[in-house]
Design a protein around this motif. Structure first.
Motif, PDB file in Angstrom:
ATOM      1  N   LEU A 257      -8.195  -2.339  -1.145  1.00 49.18           N
ATOM      2  CA  LEU A 257      -8.254  -1.349  -2.330  1.00 49.18           C
ATOM      3  C   LEU A 257      -6.953  -1.606  -3.763  1.00 49.18           C
ATOM      4  O   LEU A 257      -6.829  -0.909  -4.922  1.00 49.18           O
ATOM      5  CB  LEU A 257      -7.661  -0.320  -1.688  1.00 49.18           C
ATOM      6  CG  LEU A 257      -7.540   1.410  -2.119  1.00 49.18           C
ATOM      7  CD1 LEU A 257      -8.854   1.410  -3.187  1.00 49.18           C
ATOM      8  CD2 LEU A 257      -7.232   2.294  -1.309  1.00 49.18           C
ATOM      9  N   LEU A 258      -5.664  -2.162  -3.012  1.00 45.55           N
ATOM     10  CA  LEU A 258      -4.577  -2.087  -4.065  1.00 45.55           C
ATOM     11  C   LEU A 258      -4.925  -3.216  -5.602  1.00 45.55           C
ATOM     12  O   LEU A 258      -4.909  -3.292  -6.078  1.00 45.55           O
ATOM     13  CB  LEU A 258      -3.156  -2.451  -3.829  1.00 45.55           C
ATOM     14  CG  LEU A 258      -2.484  -2.024  -2.975  1.00 45.55           C
ATOM     15  CD1 LEU A 258      -1.209  -2.125  -1.840  1.00 45.55           C
ATOM     16  CD2 LEU A 258      -2.898  -0.061  -3.211  1.00 45.55           C
ATOM     17  N   THR A 259      -5.960  -4.350  -4.570  1.00 49.01           N
ATOM     18  CA  THR A 259      -5.979  -5.404  -5.707  1.00 49.01           C
ATOM     19  C   THR A 259      -7.084  -4.661  -7.261  1.00 49.01           C
ATOM     20  O   THR A 259      -7.669  -5.090  -7.461  1.00 49.01           O
ATOM     21  CB  THR A 259      -6.927  -6.007  -5.182  1.00 49.01           C
ATOM     22  OG1 THR A 259      -5.713  -7.404  -3.806  1.00 49.01           O
ATOM     23  CG2 THR A 259      -7.262  -7.585  -6.313  1.00 49.01           C
ATOM     24  N   PHE A 260      -7.610  -3.779  -5.775  1.00 49.41           N
ATOM     25  CA  PHE A 260      -9.389  -3.027  -7.021  1.00 49.41           C
ATOM     26  C   PHE A 260      -8.952  -1.865  -8.281  1.00 49.41           C
ATOM     27  O   PHE A 260      -8.932  -2.304  -9.007  1.00 49.41           O
ATOM     28  CB  PHE A 260     -10.231  -2.490  -6.112  1.00 49.41           C
ATOM     29  CG  PHE A 260     -11.094  -1.097  -6.893  1.00 49.41           C
ATOM     30  CD1 PHE A 260     -11.395  -1.947  -7.329  1.00 49.41           C
ATOM     31  CD2 PHE A 260     -10.827  -0.186  -7.085  1.00 49.41           C
ATOM     32  CE1 PHE A 260     -13.073  -0.834  -8.345  1.00 49.41           C
ATOM     33  CE2 PHE A 260     -11.534   0.898  -7.904  1.00 49.41           C
ATOM     34  CZ  PHE A 260     -13.093  -0.199  -7.995  1.00 49.41           C
ATOM     35  N   TYR A 287     -17.609  -2.232  -5.150  1.00 49.74           N
ATOM     36  CA  TYR A 287     -16.360  -3.870  -5.039  1.00 49.74           C
ATOM     37  C   TYR A 287     -17.030  -4.938  -4.117  1.00 49.74           C
ATOM     38  O   TYR A 287     -16.849  -5.530  -4.267  1.00 49.74           O
ATOM     39  CB  TYR A 287     -15.109  -3.483  -5.876  1.00 49.74           C
ATOM     40  CG  TYR A 287     -14.508  -4.433  -5.983  1.00 49.74           C
ATOM     41  CD1 TYR A 287     -14.413  -5.272  -6.314  1.00 49.74           C
ATOM     42  CD2 TYR A 287     -13.975  -5.043  -4.545  1.00 49.74           C
ATOM     43  CE1 TYR A 287     -13.189  -6.611  -6.308  1.00 49.74           C
ATOM     44  CE2 TYR A 287     -12.340  -5.774  -4.309  1.00 49.74           C
ATOM     45  CZ  TYR A 287     -12.696  -6.547  -5.925  1.00 49.74           C
ATOM     46  OH  TYR A 287     -11.982  -7.730  -5.297  1.00 49.74           O
ATOM     47  N   CYS A 288     -17.062  -3.619  -2.739  1.00 47.05           N
ATOM     48  CA  CYS A 288     -16.606  -4.754  -1.307  1.00 47.05           C
ATOM     49  C   CYS A 288     -18.067  -5.378  -1.731  1.00 47.05           C
ATOM     50  O   CYS A 288     -17.993  -6.221  -1.413  1.00 47.05           O
ATOM     51  CB  CYS A 288     -16.431  -3.595  -0.302  1.00 47.05           C
ATOM     52  SG  CYS A 288     -14.549  -2.922  -0.631  1.00 47.05           S
ATOM     53  N   LEU A 294     -19.104  -7.901   1.376  1.00 44.78           N
ATOM     54  CA  LEU A 294     -18.564  -7.388   2.986  1.00 44.78           C
ATOM     55  C   LEU A 294     -20.234  -6.722   3.385  1.00 44.78           C
ATOM     56  O   LEU A 294     -20.593  -6.405   2.622  1.00 44.78           O
ATOM     57  CB  LEU A 294     -17.543  -6.565   2.297  1.00 44.78           C
ATOM     58  CG  LEU A 294     -16.232  -7.085   2.141  1.00 44.78           C
ATOM     59  CD1 LEU A 294     -15.141  -5.986   1.974  1.00 44.78           C
ATOM     60  CD2 LEU A 294     -15.455  -8.142   2.501  1.00 44.78           C
ATOM     61  N   THR A 295     -20.083  -6.689   4.994  1.00 46.18           N
ATOM     62  CA  THR A 295     -21.025  -6.307   5.479  1.00 46.18           C
ATOM     63  C   THR A 295     -20.208  -4.567   5.499  1.00 46.18           C
ATOM     64  O   THR A 295     -19.546  -3.953   4.943  1.00 46.18           O
ATOM     65  CB  THR A 295     -21.211  -6.556   6.732  1.00 46.18           C
ATOM     66  OG1 THR A 295     -19.859  -6.350   7.839  1.00 46.18           O
ATOM     67  CG2 THR A 295     -21.294  -7.976   6.791  1.00 46.18           C
ATOM     68  N   TYR A 302     -12.206  -0.773   6.397  1.00 49.18           N
ATOM     69  CA  TYR A 302     -11.733  -0.880   5.827  1.00 49.18           C
ATOM     70  C   TYR A 302     -11.457   0.805   5.053  1.00 49.18           C
ATOM     71  O   TYR A 302     -10.273   1.042   4.703  1.00 49.18           O
ATOM     72  CB  TYR A 302     -11.581  -1.402   4.252  1.00 49.18           C
ATOM     73  CG  TYR A 302     -11.782  -3.165   4.310  1.00 49.18           C
ATOM     74  CD1 TYR A 302     -10.939  -3.771   5.647  1.00 49.18           C
ATOM     75  CD2 TYR A 302     -12.370  -4.034   3.614  1.00 49.18           C
ATOM     76  CE1 TYR A 302     -11.087  -5.238   6.282  1.00 49.18           C
ATOM     77  CE2 TYR A 302     -12.519  -5.721   3.891  1.00 49.18           C
ATOM     78  CZ  TYR A 302     -11.896  -5.560   5.201  1.00 49.18           C
ATOM     79  OH  TYR A 302     -11.617  -7.399   5.447  1.00 49.18           O
ATOM     80  N   LEU A 303     -12.699   1.155   5.424  1.00 46.88           N
ATOM     81  CA  LEU A 303     -12.661   2.969   4.880  1.00 46.88           C
ATOM     82  C   LEU A 303     -11.133   3.822   5.512  1.00 46.88           C
ATOM     83  O   LEU A 303     -10.983   4.405   5.460  1.00 46.88           O
ATOM     84  CB  LEU A 303     -14.084   3.856   4.561  1.00 46.88           C
ATOM     85  CG  LEU A 303     -14.559   2.761   3.451  1.00 46.88           C
ATOM     86  CD1 LEU A 303     -15.723   3.616   3.493  1.00 46.88           C
ATOM     87  CD2 LEU A 303     -13.341   3.477   1.897  1.00 46.88           C
ATOM     88  N   ALA A 304     -11.881   3.282   7.197  1.00 48.09           N
ATOM     89  CA  ALA A 304     -11.220   3.844   8.088  1.00 48.09           C
ATOM     90  C   ALA A 304      -9.487   3.252   7.892  1.00 48.09           C
ATOM     91  O   ALA A 304      -8.388   4.596   8.535  1.00 48.09           O
ATOM     92  CB  ALA A 304     -11.514   3.508   9.989  1.00 48.09           C
TER      93      ALA A 304
END
Length: 557
Positions: A257-260, A287-288, A294-295, A302-304
């Motif tokens: 998230l920080l990279t995005f 983006y993911c 990503l699956t 990642y959202l969790a």
């Protein structure tokens, strides 16, 4: 005509707001509370007035003593420590005098609340009794009349004579003040509600005994409570809310998230998480999916993690009422569902026997061959997942099986495998798996010989159970590489086999053997009652053909 009642005239005195006697009970309680003194709710107005006067007098004496001590000239040879000890001594004596005054005042209140017996009539003139009564004098500080002599509140029952009885009869008694809604609470008689010992503990700021059925002497000391707002304790609870593996996955999601947001040019303060809009979250999910490939399950994970870090930082749930984001996630799930996943083939019992026989003929080094035979037998008969007996990385020092986790019975008929954690044991209570011996593959004998070999190599109880040639814990990637090489030697398509093939093969072999469903669920440690293990069972085409033929042979009634 009704009789005429004689109304007693009340001498109305001038009202002075500076006198404590003219204050209300609420104001007296507030003033005493500011001075650090609390009283029960049923304390009478006169008691509060007396306590306030004594407190003011004591504070003035203390202030005078301190000012006089400040004005004294300190000579160079005088010890500063002696002066401080003197001040502490004066303060201690002042506090003790205040406590003694409060105790005496409490005893007076208790004596006043005692029921008084009726006094029989006695001989003698009333004038003589009046002359022997109490005399009134005037206080030096104010004009409030005070009864001199022995106070009525402190007299004991044995000293209760005719003289004191007449004084009680002639002295004015407080009457209840009638108001529109009844009698005033301040004017009602004092009623004892707590014991004298408990009142003394409250006044002296002592420890109050804990109420219990056993009547023990356990007490709570408020000074033992930490004053750091449980910062470290709360941090420990946050860290214990998720497992270490989940925490690492959450940290990876935060890093993505920080990279995005950095690539998008969104300014984020260092060490903090700003409130992200739904548009930014939708772009991050896209983006993911497209850039990181990503699956759907990893994106949800990642959202969790983002939600967990937001809540830990004190923010609100960032995904609350995000309907558009839910639609985007549903679209990703539908797109990925259409992609065919590589089918994992099972290592059935027949293939397992072929592997063990081929490993006895030397494929790798003698130790690696023996270790793989023992590991494969344990994974098959224990219905193990690959991550339960291997590690993801060799740098992990805690998440691996140890020598002490295997207990071989003395009769060598079985051994117990102790799993400290598993997928269905998130709170790490521990799982015990029993593996029994059989005449064909003899998994218990091979495990016993392998443990003896590891001990001869210098292994300790805390040492890893399965190790590579360099002594490091057996990793997941290395184990899969060994297994695929063996499958290639046996002539199978090695790309279709993985570390989970042993668990799939165990469930398939159990179903082919006609084992009941609840036993398969117990062997595989499936916690769901929906028979989730069915998706692990691989049915051969011959079995399907035989089933269709049986359908055609059904007799018509």
């Amino acid at each position: 005509m009704p009789p005429i009642r004689n109304r007693t005239r009340v001498n109305r005195q001038s009202y002075y707001d500076s006198l404590p006697e003219n204050w209300s009970v609420k104001k007296l309680r507030d003033e005493l509370r500011l001075k650090g003194i609390t009283q029960p709710q049923n304390t009478r107005h006169s008691v509060l007035v007396s306590l306030y006067k004594q407190t003011v007098t004591t504070n003035e004496e203390t202030r005078t003593a301190l000012e006089s001590r400040r004005q004294e000239t300190v000579t160079p040879n005088q010890d500063v420590r002696t002066e401080l000890l003197g001040v502490v001594k004066d303060l201690t004596s002042t506090v003790q005098s205040l406590q003694s005054s409060m105790i005496s005042l409490t005893e007076r209140v208790n004596t006043m609340s005692r029921p008084q017996t009726s006094i029989p009539a006695a001989a003698g003139s009333a004038e003589q009794l009046r002359q022997s009564g109490a005399q009134t004098t005037t206080s030096r500080n104010d004009s409030t009349p005070v009864i001199s002599g022995t106070p009525r509140e402190t007299r004991e029952t044995e000293n209760y004579t005719l003289t004191t009885a007449w004084a009680d009869q002639t002295s004015p008694k407080p009457m209840g003040v009638r108001t529109t809604y009844g009698y005033s609470a301040e004017s009602l008689p004092y009623v004892e509600t707590i014991s004298p010992n408990l009142r003394k503990q409250i006044i002296e700021d002592g420890q109050i005994s804990k109420t219990s059925s056993r009547g023990g002497q356990t007490s709570h000391n408020l000074s033992s409570i930490p004053h750091d707002d449980y910062v470290e304790e709360i941090k420990t609870l946050w860290d214990a809310a998720v497992s270490q593996q989940t925490a690492r996955a959450y940290s990876t999601g935060i890093q993505h998230l920080l990279t995005f947001v950095t690539l998008c040019g969104i300014a984020v303060p260092v060490g903090t998480l700003s409130d992200l809009s739904e548009d930014v979250l939708i772009k991050f999910v896209s983006y993911c999916h497209y850039s990181l490939s990503l699956t759907f399950s990893n994106i949800k994970l990642y959202l969790a993690g983002i939600r967990f870090h937001y809540l830990k930082a004190g923010h609100s749930n960032p995904f609350k009422e995000h309907d558009r984001l839910d639609c985007i996630l549903r679209g990703i799930k539908r797109l990925q569902s259409n992609v065919s996943k590589p089918k994992r083939f099972p290592v059935t019992y027949q293939i397992l026997c072929q592997m063990v026989n081929r490993l006895n003929g030397s494929i790798f080094s003698p130790f690696i061959d023996f270790m793989l035979s023992c590991c494969s037998l344990m994974a098959f008969f224990g219905f193990l997942r690959c991550g339960e007996f291997t590690v993801k990385s060799r740098n992990v020092d805690n998440d691996f099986l140890r020598m002490r986790d295997v207990i071989v019975q003395r009769d060598k008929l079985s051994y117990i495998l102790c799993l400290k954690y598993s997928k269905t044991d998130p709170f790490r209570q521990g799982v015990f798996i029993h593996v029994f011996n059989n005449e064909h593959t003899k998994p218990v004998n091979i495990m016993h010989e392998y443990c003896q070999l590891r001990i001869s190599q210098g292994a300790e109880p805390n040492s890893p159970l399965f190790v590579d040639s360099d002594g490091s814990p057996l990793s997941r990637n290395q184990f899969i590489s060994y297994i695929r090489h063996v499958m290639a030697v046996l002539g199978y398509d090695d790309a279709k086999y993985c570390g989970h093939s042993f668990r799939i093969g165990a469930a398939t072999s159990a179903a082919e053997a006609g084992i009941e469903n609840h036993l398969i669920q117990t062997l595989g440690r499936w916690s769901s009652n929906c028979y989730m293990y069915v998706r692990y069972i691989r049915t051969d085409e011959k079995v399907l053909k035989e089933a269709q033929e049986k359908m055609c042979n059904v007799k018509r009634s």
